[in-house]
Design an enzyme around this catalytic site. Structure first.
Site, short mmCIF file in Angstrom:
data_model
loop_
_atom_site.label_atom_id
_atom_site.label_comp_id
_atom_site.label_asym_id
_atom_site.label_seq_id
_atom_site.Cartn_x
_atom_site.Cartn_y
_atom_site.Cartn_z
N HIS A 370 63.38 -6.08 33.67
CA HIS A 370 63.74 -4.92 33.23
C HIS A 370 63.86 -4.99 31.77
CE1 HIS A 370 64.61 -2.65 37.05
NE2 HIS A 370 64.85 -3.71 37.57
N LYS A 561 70.03 10.22 28.59
CA LYS A 561 69.77 8.89 28.49
C LYS A 561 70.85 8.72 27.92
CE LYS A 561 65.98 9.18 27.29
NZ LYS A 561 64.81 8.26 28.10
N ARG A 562 71.13 6.92 28.28
CA ARG A 562 72.28 5.81 27.19
C ARG A 562 71.55 6.11 26.05
NH1 ARG A 562 75.55 2.48 30.14
NH2 ARG A 562 76.10 2.50 27.89
N LYS A 567 66.30 4.34 21.75
CA LYS A 567 65.40 5.24 22.78
C LYS A 567 65.47 6.86 21.62
CE LYS A 567 67.79 4.06 27.42
NZ LYS A 567 66.46 4.93 28.81
N THR A 669 62.65 6.32 34.06
CA THR A 669 62.52 7.56 35.15
C THR A 669 63.17 9.30 34.43
OG1 THR A 669 64.90 6.55 35.76
CG2 THR A 669 62.82 5.48 37.09
N LYS A 673 61.59 12.58 36.21
CA LYS A 673 62.98 13.11 37.24
C LYS A 673 61.96 15.29 36.54
CE LYS A 673 66.24 10.32 37.52
NZ LYS A 673 67.38 9.71 36.50
C1 LIG Z 1 68.11 8.68 35.81
C2 LIG Z 1 68.59 8.28 35.10
C3 LIG Z 1 69.00 7.32 33.94
C4 LIG Z 1 68.13 6.80 33.58
O1 LIG Z 1 67.61 7.64 32.61
P1 LIG Z 1 65.83 7.11 31.64
O2 LIG Z 1 65.76 7.94 30.08
O3 LIG Z 1 64.86 6.37 32.10
O4 LIG Z 1 66.70 6.34 30.21
C5 LIG Z 1 70.58 7.22 33.29
N1 LIG Z 1 71.07 7.74 33.84
C6 LIG Z 1 71.09 8.42 35.24
C7 LIG Z 1 72.71 8.78 35.21
C8 LIG Z 1 70.50 9.22 35.33
O5 LIG Z 1 69.70 9.98 36.34
#
Ligand SMILES: *Cc1c(COP(=O)(O)O)cnc(C)c1O
Length: 820
Positions: A370, A561-562, A567, A669, A673
């Site tokens: 990952h 996101k984190r 990022k 991911t 979404k």
């Molecule tokens: C989808 C999701 C992530 C991953 O988000 P990225 O933008 O791909 O880093 C992290 N936390 C939660 C709660 C999510 O639903």
């Protein structure tokens, strides 16, 4: 097994009817006899528990069916080992996948209870940090949907990821107590308990004329007990099991201590055991580097492997057939010690010789990588590993010797390359490399997007790839369309069904016919109206939670996101500052009203990430309170990002920010979404963005910035961020505003570390990409001012994102890796 010789009819439960009146009666039954509450005094939590128990009954019927079938057919089972499962709330998922949403809603209405109100009370199970844990949750749901007999194995943390609060704009971490009201979804499996050892010594016996046997005598032991949560597939196709392990002290020791009057000692033992599964490490991309973390990893791997072998043998299978009947997927290196644990069980407990055991082991395991970040590649100091797992240390050396001998024999490897392949890092302090262990111990090693897989071959695993050229393969991540479209966006789901029929619910790639509706003005209007309603819902949440008013007709620009430097939330915030400057300098221009929304947690020890949160809040305070902005720009940081918040924010986004430094986001991911829910993406050529571009078409996504190759070249050739900043008046002005304390008048130097980092090395290319990013944002503004163009693009995003379903990903794992 002994057969109970009772009345056969009584031994088999009657199939349940799921009409609203029967459901209502059952909910009352559970409320009264399960929880012991009268309907008149029941709290909303009681209603939630009673409702879950009624739903659970329907799942159990299918669960037992699935288990019986797996036993009968004795086919291959898949085991997904992950230190994280970010599952979120489960009730809506279960009800919707069982197809009982209307029935449950009506049942509750007849009892005077609102489904939406009690659904909000369900705790959000946050047994993970971010994308990696959420992927594991999407995969569990997809494996049940696609019909793969699978078990997820992980840890039942008492405290999941911390709850984030803001104190004067700073992140504060509070413990999350998701089990406070009990957990009606889980079943404790006392009978599935295993002993897990730590420390001690290894004894040998045997000798001259018989094979040597190794006996590990651990100094400490704890018990792992499984807790099972059923996972329902779409239309209840299958129900699989998520088995999470909890640590308990061994009773005999406790008893002996108590008998000897050592109550304190007994308590200490008990606490020590329970500490093992108390907290999830709030680390995301950096190893916690703590002994407790290695203990957690070994604890859940040993319990899982013992459970897998027990099930395999109980079915009458031979050990030699393990790779034909069992596929074990390692989600990153956290469960990599499983490779050595299986070797130990096969050699020491079942008497196989080393070569036989190794052949079974690598054919059984497969590994998903990952991250390429060097600081995030797990390794353990040899002295720690040896002290905690002495027998495993011996096996690591033995595995290493075997593989390095292969490499030397092939004559293609010099000393440098051999040193890279070795399981032991020899430079500096000696460490066990978990990535190399997972690679050697697996027949498949996959990356999670096409770009990431290529970079894996070129960087971290270049030498291992040369030794095993057939091992690395790609499986681009996906998301479950049940949670991330059908449940989180019922409005859009209804509209799509009206337009193209319901086929996409069973195969989300069948969204494609929606493409034609992009040119239909009436459809565009309806699509826009649904987006508007989702934005109003989010606006209400922001108002009620934070007291900030935002205008649902503005462009909603979302980055959730984190929080991590790669990022690049910082890039987004600096652009907000620059936009703020321009709106004030050029009030005569037609600015597109925009709301920039951010959310995300920072690892508690990650100083710069926490500073970025504070900067976002400081900038928000200044911009939102400046009347000269005339509401054209708002910045909002919503606290406590989790799955439930994502389910509200994702459907409300117009613009999705996927702006990581190219080459650093393995897949992402969140990007999937948003696009599926009809947002336009502004992003770099990183992770799965590259493949999203191919699927949605370049006219339906806004790409900017340096490529991964360009980033690598700039880093190795040295680039001059100061010159870049000085040649960009907008960037220079924004940075000097930060440095001058415009956003932190109480502490002008608060952000000097962040700004200095940009001038000195700009490792994440924030300055280098700034102008391209700002230009891309003005391009977004231009599209927004033509609503028919905007909605045509966003409709095409929804229509063309079907390939990013985790059902597709899981089918690829099943066909190419698991052969299940
Ligand atoms: C989808 C999701 C992530 C991953 O988000 P990225 O933008 O791909 O880093 C992290 N936390 C939660 C709660 C999510 O639903």
């Amino acid at each position: 097994m002994t057969k109970p010789n009772g009345n056969a009819d009584l031994l088999q439960p009657k199939p349940r009817i799921s009409s609203p009146d029967v459901l209502a009666a059952e909910i009352i039954e559970h409320l009264t006899y399960g929880i012991g509450k009268d309907a008149k005094v029941a709290t909303p939590h009681d209603w939630l528990t009673a409702t879950i128990l009624a739903i659970r009954g329907r799942i159990i019927d299918k669960w037992m069916e699935s288990t019986r079938e797996a036993y009968r057919t004795n086919g291959k089972r898949v085991y997904y080992l992950s230190l994280e499962f970010l599952i979120g709330r489960l009730m809506r998922d279960a009800v919707s996948n069982l197809g009982l949403m209307d029935e449950v809603r009506q049942a509750l209405v007849s009892l005077g209870v609102d489904l939406d109100v009690i659904a909000e009370l369900e705790p959000d199970a946050a047994l993970g940090n971010g994308g990696l844990g959420r992927l594991a949750a999407c995969f569990m749901e997809s494996m049940a949907t696609v019909g793969i007999p699978a078990y997820g194995y992980g840890i039942r943390y008492v405290h999941g990821l911390f709850r984030q609060q803001m104190a004067d704009g700073w992140q504060v971490e509070l413990p999350e107590t998701w089990l406070a009201h009990g957990n009606p979804w889980e079943f404790e499996r006392r009978e599935s308990s295993y002993e897990i050892g730590f420390g001690g010594a290894v004894e040998t016996n045997g000798g001259l004329d018989e094979p040597r046997r190794y006996i590990w005598k651990p100094a400490e032991r704890v018990i792992a007990t499984g807790y099972d949560t059923p996972v329902v597939g779409w239309r209840g196709a299958r129900v699989n099991t998520l088995r999470l392990w909890s640590a308990q002290p061994i009773d005999p020791i406790l008893l002996a201590a108590f008998n000897a009057g050592d109550h304190i000692g007994a308590l200490r033992e008990s606490n020590k055991a329970e500490t093992l599964t108390r907290v999830l490490y709030p680390a995301d991309a950096t190893p916690a580097g703590q002994e407790l973390r290695l203990r957690q990893e070994y604890f859940f791997c040993s319990a899982s492997l013992q459970d897998i072998l027990r099930r395999h043998l109980q079915q009458g299978n031979s050990l030699a057939s393990l790779p034909d009947k069992v596929a074990i997927q390692l989600n990153d290196t956290h469960p990599a010690v499983s490779v050595v644990e299986l070797m130990r069980l096969l050699c020491d407990m079942h008497g196989l010789d080393f070569d036989q055991a190794w052949d079974i082991t690598w054919r059984t395991f497969s590994y998903t990588n990952h991250t390429l970040l060097p600081e995030a590649l797990e390794s353990w100091p040899v002295p720690l590993f040896e002290r905690l797992l002495p027998r495993h240390m011996q096996l690591v050396y033995e595995i290493n010797a075997k593989v390095l001998l292969d490499a030397r024999r092939s004559r293609h490897f010099g000393d440098q390359e051999i040193a890279h392949i070795s399981l032991i890092e020899e430079s500096g302090s000696r460490r066990v490399r978990m990535g190399n262990l997972a690679f050697m111990g697996s027949h498949s090693v996959n990356g999670v997007s096409a770009l990431h897989t290529e970079l894996m071959k070129q960087t971290v695993f270049a030498d291992l790839h040369k030794l095993y050229p057939d091992r690395i393969n790609n499986k681009t991540n996906g998301i479950t369309p049940r949670r991330w479209l059908m449940q989180c966006n019922p409005g859009l789901t209804g509209l799509v069904t009206e337009a193209i029929g319901p086929d996409f619910k069973d195969d989300v790639e069948k969204l494609r016919p929606l493409d034609a509706f992009a040119d239909d003005p009436a459809f565009r209007e309806k699509f826009a109206a649904i987006k508007r309603a989702n934005k109003e819902r989010l606006s209400n949440l922001v108002l009620s939670r934070m007291g900030v008013r935002i205008d649902p007709s503005a462009l909603f620009d979302i980055q959730i996101k984190r929080i991590h430097e790669y990022k690049r939330q910082l890039l987004n915030i600096i652009e907000a500052i620059s936009l703020y400057d321009q709106i004030r300098s050029h009030p005569e221009r037609d600015w597109v009203p925009r709301v920039k929304l951010l959310a995300g947690k920072a690892a508690p020890s990650y100083h710069n990430a926490k500073l970025i949160i504070k900067l976002a809040n400081d900038v928000a305070r200044v911009i939102n309170n400046d009347p000269s902005v005339r509401g054209l720009l708002k910045v909002v940081f919503i606290p406590n990002y989790n799955v439930s918040l994502a389910e509200i924010m994702v459907p409300a986004a117009d613009l999705s920010e996927q702006i990581s430094t190219a080459g650093m986001e393995a897949s992402g991911t969140g990007n999937m979404k948003f696009a599926l829910n009809g947002a336009l993406t502004i992003g770099t050529l990183d992770g799965a963005n590259v493949e999203m571009l191919e699927h949605v078409g370049e006219e339906n996504i806004v790409i900017f910035g340096m490529t991964a190759d360009e980033v690598a070249a700039a880093r190795s050739d040295g680039h001059n961020p100061r010159a870049i900043i000085e040649s960009s008046p907008e960037l220079a002005q924004a940075l000097s505003a930060i440095s001058a304390g415009v956003f932190s008048p109480d502490d002008r130097d608060r952000f000097s570390g962040l700004v200095d980092g940009l001038y000195q090395h700009d490792w994440f290319m924030v300055a280098a990409d700034f102008d391209a990013y700002a230009r891309a944002q003005r391009q977004v503004d231009a599209i927004w001012t033509d609503p028919s163009a905007w909605y045509a693009k966003t409709i095409r995003n929804t229509a063309r994102m079907g390939w990013f379903s985790s059902d597709r990903t899981i089918r690829q794992y099943a066909a190419d890796i698991w052969r299940a």
